[in-house]
Motif scaffolding. Structure first.
Motif, PDB file in Angstrom:
ATOM      1  N   TRP A 106       0.864  -1.325   0.049  1.00 40.30           N
ATOM      2  CA  TRP A 106       0.102  -0.005   0.005  1.00 40.30           C
ATOM      3  C   TRP A 106       0.914   1.071   0.010  1.00 40.30           C
ATOM      4  O   TRP A 106       2.076   1.121   0.373  1.00 40.30           O
ATOM      5  N   GLU A 118      -2.034  -1.677  11.565  1.00 42.14           N
ATOM      6  CA  GLU A 118      -2.403  -1.011  10.265  1.00 42.14           C
ATOM      7  C   GLU A 118      -2.063  -1.968   9.214  1.00 42.14           C
ATOM      8  O   GLU A 118      -2.798  -2.464   8.442  1.00 42.14           O
ATOM      9  N   SER A 121      -4.197  -4.844   9.336  1.00 35.05           N
ATOM     10  CA  SER A 121      -5.690  -4.440   8.832  1.00 35.05           C
ATOM     11  C   SER A 121      -5.666  -4.415   7.129  1.00 35.05           C
ATOM     12  O   SER A 121      -6.582  -4.976   6.468  1.00 35.05           O
ATOM     13  N   ARG A 122      -4.636  -4.154   6.640  1.00 33.66           N
ATOM     14  CA  ARG A 122      -4.369  -3.895   5.181  1.00 33.66           C
ATOM     15  C   ARG A 122      -4.360  -5.430   4.678  1.00 33.66           C
ATOM     16  O   ARG A 122      -4.984  -5.525   3.529  1.00 33.66           O
ATOM     17  N   LYS A 124      -5.861  -8.193   5.918  1.00 37.90           N
ATOM     18  CA  LYS A 124      -7.052  -8.494   5.922  1.00 37.90           C
ATOM     19  C   LYS A 124      -7.950  -8.008   5.018  1.00 37.90           C
ATOM     20  O   LYS A 124      -8.926  -8.740   4.363  1.00 37.90           O
ATOM     21  N   GLN A 125      -7.875  -6.629   4.551  1.00 43.19           N
ATOM     22  CA  GLN A 125      -8.526  -6.240   3.554  1.00 43.19           C
ATOM     23  C   GLN A 125      -8.384  -6.453   2.190  1.00 43.19           C
ATOM     24  O   GLN A 125      -9.378  -6.634   1.538  1.00 43.19           O
ATOM     25  N   LEU A 126      -7.121  -6.965   1.959  1.00 43.78           N
ATOM     26  CA  LEU A 126      -6.714  -7.455   0.640  1.00 43.78           C
ATOM     27  C   LEU A 126      -7.357  -8.946   0.537  1.00 43.78           C
ATOM     28  O   LEU A 126      -7.856  -9.545  -0.350  1.00 43.78           O
ATOM     29  N   GLU A 128      -9.984 -10.173   2.437  1.00 44.82           N
ATOM     30  CA  GLU A 128     -11.601 -10.082   2.081  1.00 44.82           C
ATOM     31  C   GLU A 128     -12.154  -9.312   0.869  1.00 44.82           C
ATOM     32  O   GLU A 128     -13.187  -9.812   0.488  1.00 44.82           O
ATOM     33  N   HIS A 129     -11.469  -8.467   0.405  1.00 45.50           N
ATOM     34  CA  HIS A 129     -12.006  -7.739  -0.693  1.00 45.50           C
ATOM     35  C   HIS A 129     -11.174  -7.523  -2.108  1.00 45.50           C
ATOM     36  O   HIS A 129     -11.882  -7.271  -2.974  1.00 45.50           O
ATOM     37  N   SER A 132      -7.291  -3.187  -4.590  1.00 45.43           N
ATOM     38  CA  SER A 132      -8.072  -2.026  -4.658  1.00 45.43           C
ATOM     39  C   SER A 132      -6.991  -0.840  -4.896  1.00 45.43           C
ATOM     40  O   SER A 132      -5.417  -1.109  -4.817  1.00 45.43           O
ATOM     41  N   SER A 134      -6.107   0.732  -2.447  1.00 48.86           N
ATOM     42  CA  SER A 134      -5.631   1.175  -0.971  1.00 48.86           C
ATOM     43  C   SER A 134      -4.589  -0.072  -0.669  1.00 48.86           C
ATOM     44  O   SER A 134      -4.149  -0.091   0.201  1.00 48.86           O
ATOM     45  N   VAL A 135      -4.806  -1.220  -1.411  1.00 45.21           N
ATOM     46  CA  VAL A 135      -4.375  -2.412  -1.018  1.00 45.21           C
ATOM     47  C   VAL A 135      -4.136  -3.273  -2.277  1.00 45.21           C
ATOM     48  O   VAL A 135      -4.880  -3.371  -2.986  1.00 45.21           O
TER      49      VAL A 135
END
Length: 149
Positions: A106, A118, A121-122, A124-126, A128-129, A132, A134-135
Motif C-alpha cells: 500500500w 495497520e 488491517s491492510r 485483512k482488507q486484501l 477479504e475484498h 484496490s 488502497s491495497v
C-alpha cells in the motif's frame, strides 16, 4: 509516495528447531542486504535486527516482515534479484502453504512508518475484498494518488 509491504509466514516448526536452521542462518544476511538495497527506506525490527521475535497474531507460529520502500520497482528488485530470491524458492521447506494472500502492498507518505496493526488491517482488507487502490500486490499495482496514504 513510498510503498509499504507486509508479509506473513506460518512456521512449520519453531525457529530453534533443526528444520529451521537454514532459514534462521540466512535471515541476518538477507536483512543486511535489504538495509543497503537501492530504494530501501525502513523495516520493523527488534534489538536483534529482525522481527521474528515480534509476535502479533493469536497463532504464535506466524512471523512477519513490515518495511517501506521508495517504489514498488525497488522492492520487487530486492525480492526477486537479491539473495532473498533463494529464500523464496525454499519457503515451503520452512513455512506452511498459505492459500489466501500472504502479503500486501500500500502507498504511504514518505515520512510514514506503518504500525503492525495497520499492516494486519491492510492484509485483512486484501484477503477479504481483493486488490484496490488502497491495497494491492505486485500484479495489481494502481497509480499512486496522494489521497491513498
Amino acid at each position: 509516495m513510498y510503498v509499504a509491504q507486509f508479509n506473513i509466514s506460518i512456521e512449520r516448526e519453531s525457529l530453534d528447531h533443526p528444520r529451521m536452521k537454514d532459514f534462521v542462518e540466512r535471515l541476518e544476511p538477507v536483512n543486511a542486504e535489504a538495509d543497503v538495497w537501492d530504494g530501501f527506506v525502513w523495516r520493523l525490527h527488534d534489538d536483534t535486527g529482525n522481527a521474528t521475535d515480534i509476535r502479533a497474531f493469536d497463532d504464535q507460529r506466524i512471523i512477519f516482515n513490515l518495511s517501506v520502500w521508495k517504489s514498488v520497482e525497488t522492492l520487487k528488485n530486492f525480492v526477486y534479484q537479491s539473495s532473498h530470491r533463494a529464500m523464496l524458492k525454499r519457503r515451503l521447506d520452512w513455512f506452511e502453504r498459505i492459500v489466501e494472500p500472504s502479503y500486501v502492498l500500500w502507498w504511504v507518505d514518505e515520512s510514514e512508518r506503518p504500525s503492525v496493526e495497520e499492516a494486519k488491517s491492510r492484509l485483512k482488507q486484501l484477503q477479504e475484498h481483493g486488490p484496490s487502490s488502497s491495497v494491492f500486490t505486485f500484479d495489481t499495482v494502481p497509480v499512486p494518488d496522494s489521497s491513498d496514504a
